[in-house]
Motif scaffolding. Sequence first.
Motif, PDB file in Angstrom:
ATOM      1  N   ASP A 161     -15.581   4.740  11.468  1.00 55.20           N
ATOM      2  CA  ASP A 161     -15.638   3.121  12.138  1.00 55.20           C
ATOM      3  C   ASP A 161     -14.526   2.417  11.052  1.00 55.20           C
ATOM      4  O   ASP A 161     -13.792   2.804  10.252  1.00 55.20           O
ATOM      5  N   PRO A 162     -13.913   1.197  11.893  1.00 55.99           N
ATOM      6  CA  PRO A 162     -12.798   0.620  11.245  1.00 55.99           C
ATOM      7  C   PRO A 162     -12.908   0.122   9.821  1.00 55.99           C
ATOM      8  O   PRO A 162     -11.729   0.173   9.379  1.00 55.99           O
ATOM      9  N   ASP A 163     -13.936  -0.201   9.301  1.00 59.67           N
ATOM     10  CA  ASP A 163     -14.159  -0.744   7.896  1.00 59.67           C
ATOM     11  C   ASP A 163     -13.804   0.302   7.045  1.00 59.67           C
ATOM     12  O   ASP A 163     -12.850   0.403   6.108  1.00 59.67           O
ATOM     13  N   LEU A 164     -14.179   1.601   7.216  1.00 57.74           N
ATOM     14  CA  LEU A 164     -13.767   2.797   6.569  1.00 57.74           C
ATOM     15  C   LEU A 164     -12.327   3.191   6.648  1.00 57.74           C
ATOM     16  O   LEU A 164     -11.887   3.733   5.902  1.00 57.74           O
ATOM     17  N   ARG A 165     -12.104   3.003   7.858  1.00 58.00           N
ATOM     18  CA  ARG A 165     -10.715   3.544   8.083  1.00 58.00           C
ATOM     19  C   ARG A 165      -9.804   2.565   7.133  1.00 58.00           C
ATOM     20  O   ARG A 165      -8.713   2.789   6.555  1.00 58.00           O
ATOM     21  N   LEU A 166      -9.884   1.163   7.446  1.00 56.37           N
ATOM     22  CA  LEU A 166      -9.213   0.414   6.542  1.00 56.37           C
ATOM     23  C   LEU A 166      -9.366   0.576   4.790  1.00 56.37           C
ATOM     24  O   LEU A 166      -8.204   0.560   4.327  1.00 56.37           O
ATOM     25  N   ILE A 167     -10.379   0.782   4.442  1.00 52.88           N
ATOM     26  CA  ILE A 167     -10.787   1.295   3.279  1.00 52.88           C
ATOM     27  C   ILE A 167      -9.687   2.303   2.650  1.00 52.88           C
ATOM     28  O   ILE A 167      -9.124   2.479   1.552  1.00 52.88           O
ATOM     29  N   CYS A 168      -9.893   3.673   3.647  1.00 57.04           N
ATOM     30  CA  CYS A 168      -9.076   4.678   3.228  1.00 57.04           C
ATOM     31  C   CYS A 168      -7.751   4.388   3.286  1.00 57.04           C
ATOM     32  O   CYS A 168      -6.765   5.029   2.234  1.00 57.04           O
ATOM     33  N   THR A 169      -7.057   3.545   4.080  1.00 53.82           N
ATOM     34  CA  THR A 169      -5.577   3.164   4.132  1.00 53.82           C
ATOM     35  C   THR A 169      -5.225   2.531   3.090  1.00 53.82           C
ATOM     36  O   THR A 169      -4.282   2.786   2.254  1.00 53.82           O
ATOM     37  N   GLN A 170      -5.994   1.479   2.646  1.00 55.87           N
ATOM     38  CA  GLN A 170      -5.660   0.777   1.471  1.00 55.87           C
ATOM     39  C   GLN A 170      -5.773   1.433   0.063  1.00 55.87           C
ATOM     40  O   GLN A 170      -4.976   1.370  -0.875  1.00 55.87           O
ATOM     41  N   LEU A 171      -6.853   2.378   0.015  1.00 56.07           N
ATOM     42  CA  LEU A 171      -6.865   2.983  -1.286  1.00 56.07           C
ATOM     43  C   LEU A 171      -5.784   4.195  -1.323  1.00 56.07           C
ATOM     44  O   LEU A 171      -5.178   4.284  -2.425  1.00 56.07           O
ATOM     45  N   TYR A 172      -5.223   4.619  -0.195  1.00 55.07           N
ATOM     46  CA  TYR A 172      -4.242   5.527  -0.213  1.00 55.07           C
ATOM     47  C   TYR A 172      -2.847   4.828  -0.761  1.00 55.07           C
ATOM     48  O   TYR A 172      -1.873   5.237  -1.496  1.00 55.07           O
ATOM     49  N   ASN A 173      -2.814   3.463  -0.136  1.00 50.93           N
ATOM     50  CA  ASN A 173      -1.540   2.804  -0.268  1.00 50.93           C
ATOM     51  C   ASN A 173      -1.556   2.469  -2.058  1.00 50.93           C
ATOM     52  O   ASN A 173      -0.481   2.368  -2.571  1.00 50.93           O
ATOM     53  N   VAL A 190      -3.211  -5.072  15.078  1.00 51.68           N
ATOM     54  CA  VAL A 190      -2.050  -5.646  14.741  1.00 51.68           C
ATOM     55  C   VAL A 190      -1.922  -6.535  13.567  1.00 51.68           C
ATOM     56  O   VAL A 190      -1.093  -6.389  12.589  1.00 51.68           O
ATOM     57  N   ASN A 191      -3.016  -7.516  13.613  1.00 52.01           N
ATOM     58  CA  ASN A 191      -3.058  -8.378  12.380  1.00 52.01           C
ATOM     59  C   ASN A 191      -3.303  -7.734  11.072  1.00 52.01           C
ATOM     60  O   ASN A 191      -2.678  -8.194  10.090  1.00 52.01           O
ATOM     61  N   LEU A 192      -4.170  -6.558  11.057  1.00 55.07           N
ATOM     62  CA  LEU A 192      -4.472  -5.983   9.887  1.00 55.07           C
ATOM     63  C   LEU A 192      -3.326  -5.419   9.166  1.00 55.07           C
ATOM     64  O   LEU A 192      -2.965  -5.155   8.168  1.00 55.07           O
ATOM     65  N   ASP A 211       4.938  -7.949  17.828  1.00 52.11           N
ATOM     66  CA  ASP A 211       6.037  -8.751  17.336  1.00 52.11           C
ATOM     67  C   ASP A 211       5.813  -9.245  15.966  1.00 52.11           C
ATOM     68  O   ASP A 211       6.879  -9.293  14.949  1.00 52.11           O
ATOM     69  N   PRO A 212       4.701  -9.812  15.625  1.00 51.47           N
ATOM     70  CA  PRO A 212       4.238 -10.258  14.276  1.00 51.47           C
ATOM     71  C   PRO A 212       4.805  -9.096  13.034  1.00 51.47           C
ATOM     72  O   PRO A 212       5.215  -9.509  12.047  1.00 51.47           O
ATOM     73  N   LEU A 213       4.645  -7.811  13.541  1.00 47.44           N
ATOM     74  CA  LEU A 213       4.816  -6.903  12.492  1.00 47.44           C
ATOM     75  C   LEU A 213       6.199  -6.691  12.590  1.00 47.44           C
ATOM     76  O   LEU A 213       6.896  -6.581  11.327  1.00 47.44           O
ATOM     77  N   TRP A 214       7.000  -6.430  13.625  1.00 49.41           N
ATOM     78  CA  TRP A 214       8.256  -6.332  13.620  1.00 49.41           C
ATOM     79  C   TRP A 214       9.082  -7.526  12.855  1.00 49.41           C
ATOM     80  O   TRP A 214      10.079  -7.304  12.244  1.00 49.41           O
ATOM     81  N   GLU A 215       8.670  -8.690  13.086  1.00 47.96           N
ATOM     82  CA  GLU A 215       9.257  -9.983  12.387  1.00 47.96           C
ATOM     83  C   GLU A 215       9.125  -9.898  11.101  1.00 47.96           C
ATOM     84  O   GLU A 215      10.093 -10.046  10.188  1.00 47.96           O
TER      85      GLU A 215
END
Length: 399
Positions: A130-142, A167-169, A211-215
């Motif tokens: 699920d997206p919440d777990l995905r995000l936590i895993c990404t943030q913990l790695y970073n 994109v926003n995340l 585009d917001p990420l590239w900017e």
Amino acid sequence: MNAPTRIDRTPLLVIDADTHLSEPHDLWTRNAPAAYRDRVPQVKMLDGEPSWVIDGDKSIGRGASPSCAVRIDGVKPAGLNFLEWSIDDTHLGAHNTAARVKLMDELGIHAQIVYPNLLGFGGQKAVGVDPDLRLICTQLYNDAMAEMQAESGNRILPMALLPWWDVNLSVQEAQRCADMGLKGININSDPHTQIDLQGNPLPDLGKPAWDPLWELCEDLKLPVNFHIGGSEQSMDWYGQQAWPGLERELHAALGGAMLFFNNGRVLANLIFSGLLDRFPKLSFVSVESGIGWIPVLLESLDYQYREFRTPGSRGLELSPAEYFKRNFYACFWFESDHIAHSIEAVGVDNCLFETDFPHPTCLYPSPVERATENLAALDDVSFRKVMGQNAARLYQIDV
């Protein structure tokens, strides 16, 4: 080709533009929120063998292989036996910060750019939860990567993973990682092969939605890195590339070679998408892909573009070769035949040296010596650029 300048090439600034981390088994668990501690990536016994799992029981790495081909005694044997090793069998520099810095000193390397193994080279392997777990895993790695960078004295420089399914995340995480001092981002090259929470295909990276990420990346001078095998679509190291009759080792050898050309597909789409007309100061890096194929690809793109474009259709502001010169970098390591000529053909200012430590094709144990021998035909200014100065400028490395 210019005649080489025969002078002593030491001391030399060497920046290794592609290495990998064999993730320690507690990388995610040690700082995970209590509600996620049993769900983040960790090693458990699964069907009688240790395996990396996510969300409690979903396998993302049978055998818990550390993807390191250098043994703890410093020997790098040929073959695929490393797939059966545990992390305790591998060189400490594959997973320990102090040991990595010590090894870099021994090899004459000032800094290393670092990419992941477990979650996929583009962070694509967490897609099944699920997206919440995905995000936590990404943030913990970073977070762990920012700690490693600080512990190394800013000599080990991991690229940030992004929550590419949103994109926003992705924008928020890129900003957060930049604030922590990370020097670039690493992203899934083909998000459009996945769906969003509403069941709709995600936009490809050329769409204005990104585009917001590239900017942000343009404003912060964050290089956007595309490692080979950085998506479900492009990762086929040991899959469908080889004919069934080939031996196991030849399957791996062929699959590894063909991964390089998948990055050509990514490079071509980035150029033809038109996003570089909107963001002319973006920097893209083709990682672990070699460079010898790039001139013929650029020439092919230019020829095909001119042949197929009809009057009145949307045109590109530059030629493919001009976009590459302005916006792209590529990494070389194993190439030796005519490599100096290839560097000059691709562009001396666009080439980065890498070792791929500790993967099976890495330039270990004598990467700098091997590169110096292979690049003997380069003049000294060009040699110093590709061995470190280009990477120092691109990744804003204080030397």
